[in-house]
Design a protein around this motif. Structure first.
Motif, PDB file in Angstrom:
ATOM      1  N   PHE A  87      41.283  32.125  53.808  1.00 31.12           N
ATOM      2  CA  PHE A  87      41.722  32.146  52.412  1.00 31.12           C
ATOM      3  C   PHE A  87      40.470  32.118  51.537  1.00 31.12           C
ATOM      4  N   GLU A  88      40.349  33.113  50.669  1.00 38.66           N
ATOM      5  CA  GLU A  88      39.161  33.240  49.810  1.00 38.66           C
ATOM      6  C   GLU A  88      39.521  32.780  48.405  1.00 38.66           C
ATOM      7  N   LEU A  89      39.090  31.564  48.074  1.00 37.41           N
ATOM      8  CA  LEU A  89      39.525  30.976  46.799  1.00 37.41           C
ATOM      9  C   LEU A  89      38.856  31.627  45.589  1.00 37.41           C
ATOM     10  N   HIS A  90      37.658  32.160  45.780  1.00 42.17           N
ATOM     11  CA  HIS A  90      36.925  32.729  44.638  1.00 42.17           C
ATOM     12  C   HIS A  90      36.750  34.237  44.727  1.00 42.17           C
ATOM     13  N   GLY A  91      37.559  34.881  45.558  1.00 43.57           N
ATOM     14  CA  GLY A  91      37.521  36.335  45.640  1.00 43.57           C
ATOM     15  C   GLY A  91      36.564  36.838  46.709  1.00 43.57           C
ATOM     16  N   ASN A  92      36.209  38.130  46.581  1.00 40.06           N
ATOM     17  CA  ASN A  92      35.397  38.786  47.596  1.00 40.06           C
ATOM     18  C   ASN A  92      34.519  39.828  46.900  1.00 40.06           C
ATOM     19  N   ILE A  93      33.220  39.656  47.024  1.00 45.30           N
ATOM     20  CA  ILE A  93      32.276  40.498  46.270  1.00 45.30           C
ATOM     21  C   ILE A  93      32.279  41.947  46.754  1.00 45.30           C
ATOM     22  N   GLU A  94      32.825  42.184  47.928  1.00 46.91           N
ATOM     23  CA  GLU A  94      32.836  43.556  48.454  1.00 46.91           C
ATOM     24  C   GLU A  94      34.019  44.371  47.909  1.00 46.91           C
ATOM     25  N   ARG A  95      34.856  43.732  47.089  1.00 47.21           N
ATOM     26  CA  ARG A  95      35.978  44.470  46.472  1.00 47.21           C
ATOM     27  C   ARG A  95      35.781  44.523  44.957  1.00 47.21           C
ATOM     28  N   ASN A  96      36.414  45.530  44.330  1.00 49.65           N
ATOM     29  CA  ASN A  96      36.384  45.683  42.871  1.00 49.65           C
ATOM     30  C   ASN A  96      37.752  46.146  42.406  1.00 49.65           C
ATOM     31  N   TYR A  97      38.019  45.949  41.130  1.00 48.13           N
ATOM     32  CA  TYR A  97      39.269  46.496  40.593  1.00 48.13           C
ATOM     33  C   TYR A  97      39.125  46.799  39.102  1.00 48.13           C
ATOM     34  N   CYS A  98      40.065  47.573  38.586  1.00 48.97           N
ATOM     35  CA  CYS A  98      40.040  47.984  37.181  1.00 48.97           C
ATOM     36  C   CYS A  98      40.611  46.866  36.306  1.00 48.97           C
ATOM     37  N   ILE A  99      39.899  46.518  35.230  1.00 43.72           N
ATOM     38  CA  ILE A  99      40.390  45.420  34.387  1.00 43.72           C
ATOM     39  C   ILE A  99      41.677  45.798  33.642  1.00 43.72           C
ATOM     40  N   ASP A 100      41.938  47.118  33.485  1.00 42.54           N
ATOM     41  CA  ASP A 100      43.147  47.520  32.751  1.00 42.54           C
ATOM     42  C   ASP A 100      44.345  47.715  33.675  1.00 42.54           C
ATOM     43  N   CYS A 101      44.234  48.676  34.624  1.00 48.38           N
ATOM     44  CA  CYS A 101      45.421  48.980  35.441  1.00 48.38           C
ATOM     45  C   CYS A 101      45.416  48.231  36.778  1.00 48.38           C
ATOM     46  N   LYS A 102      44.341  47.468  37.055  1.00 49.11           N
ATOM     47  CA  LYS A 102      44.219  46.617  38.266  1.00 49.11           C
ATOM     48  C   LYS A 102      44.082  47.411  39.560  1.00 49.11           C
ATOM     49  N   ALA A 103      43.954  48.744  39.451  1.00 51.86           N
ATOM     50  CA  ALA A 103      43.812  49.544  40.681  1.00 51.86           C
ATOM     51  C   ALA A 103      42.535  49.138  41.413  1.00 51.86           C
ATOM     52  N   PRO A 104      42.599  49.026  42.752  1.00 53.87           N
ATOM     53  CA  PRO A 104      41.369  48.707  43.481  1.00 53.87           C
ATOM     54  C   PRO A 104      40.364  49.845  43.366  1.00 53.87           C
ATOM     55  N   PHE A 105      39.108  49.522  43.382  1.00 51.39           N
ATOM     56  CA  PHE A 105      38.044  50.531  43.272  1.00 51.39           C
ATOM     57  C   PHE A 105      36.975  50.150  44.286  1.00 51.39           C
ATOM     58  N   ASN A 106      36.935  50.890  45.387  1.00 49.90           N
ATOM     59  CA  ASN A 106      36.005  50.465  46.436  1.00 49.90           C
ATOM     60  C   ASN A 106      34.948  51.507  46.738  1.00 49.90           C
TER      61      ASN A 106
END
Ligand code: OAD
Length: 248
Positions: free
Chosen positions: A114-133
């Motif tokens: 369980f990653e409580l503070h997220g994962n630096i190897e992932r990204n996402y769009c601040i508007d539509c939340k789509a993942p961006f890898n």
């Protein structure tokens, strides 16, 4: 290291182990911790680099800083501490609840994380939340835009003032409530709500073992404190478990 008879008995009868880990477990992989003399927050301002306001003010600078950290993570390897925790799955039901965003537990082979503070190897769009890898590890390039909606892309990490990912926190809480031994490894224990996890484990009756190079805010909750570097202590822990399992 000489483990106490009490602790060895706990290891003999335990079924579920929880490892609550912080930046210290990755220090020996070459990733800086946040506090202390060489800590990231002694050199950088968290409100400028790890907040939505800082990002909106300077998206390129914040992005480049995360690209730089991503490069460090990419170039590093899990150390004997991460690897020992993964290998303990051969003997116990093991859960890792981590404050780290570096993905090293997964790369070491741990399966329940369980990653409580997220994962630096992932990204996402601040508007539509789509993942961006699709990010190249180019520290010079500016903040990319979402291919779906044109919104800004941010790293999938928890910034100051933001909520923890609910599924990760509640998964961590359930594991805390059912663990027999909770190891608190390489964390200052100063950041909440993450630091509630070992406290909840204690309240639910788990035996608490701290592993750190120093005493911390968490030490008062610990039934045992092992002072030293986590890679060597966790290696010794794994060896002790192998001895116990070979004779029982
Ligand atoms: P800290 O930098 O606050 O604490 C690191 C801990 O690791 C300290 O207690 C050190 O004594 C210990 N340590 C260092 N090297 C070690 C080693 N080789 N073996 C064992 N222990 C060692 O890092 P965290 O507690 O992880 O949050 O910080 C918690 C959160 O604060 C982070 O997740 C981050 C930060 O702001 C977010 O980004 C949301």
């Amino acid at each position: 290291m000489e483990f106490s008879t009490k602790f060895i008995n706990k290891l003999k009868y335990a079924k579920k182990l929880l490892f609550f880990t912080g930046a210290g477990i990755s220090a020996e992989s070459g990733i800086s911790t946040f506090r202390g003399v060489d800590g990231i927050w002694n050199k950088m301002k968290p409100e400028e680099l790890a907040s939505i306001d800082g990002f909106m003010k300077n998206p390129d600078i914040v992005w480049q800083w995360y690209q730089h950290r991503r490069q460090i993570v990419h170039d590093s390897k899990p150390n004997a501490g991460h690897l020992s925790i993964a290998e303990l799955e051969n003997y116990y039901d093991v859960t890792v609840v981590t404050e780290n965003v570096d993905n090293l537990h997964r790369r070491a082979g741990s399966s329940k994380i369980f990653e409580l503070h997220g994962n630096i190897e992932r990204n996402y769009c601040i508007d539509c939340k789509a993942p961006f890898n699709d990010t190249k590890l180019n520290e010079e390039s500016g903040n990319p835009k979402c291919k779906e909606c044109g919104g800004r892309i941010r790293p999938d990490v928890v910034w100051f003032g933001e909520m923890l990912p609910q599924d990760q926190f509640s998964g961590g809480q359930s594991s805390a409530e059912s663990s027999d031994i909770c190891f608190v490894v390489g964390t200052s224990g100063l950041v909440y709500p993450a630091a509630y996890i070992p406290i909840e484990a204690k309240q639910a009756g788990a035996f608490i073992v701290e592993i750190n190079i120093d005493y911390t805010e968490m030490s008062r909750f610990a039934d045992e404190s092992f002072i030293g570097k986590s890679a060597s202590i966790l290696t010794e822990l794994l060896a002790e478990v192998k001895r116990i399992k070979a004779t029982t």
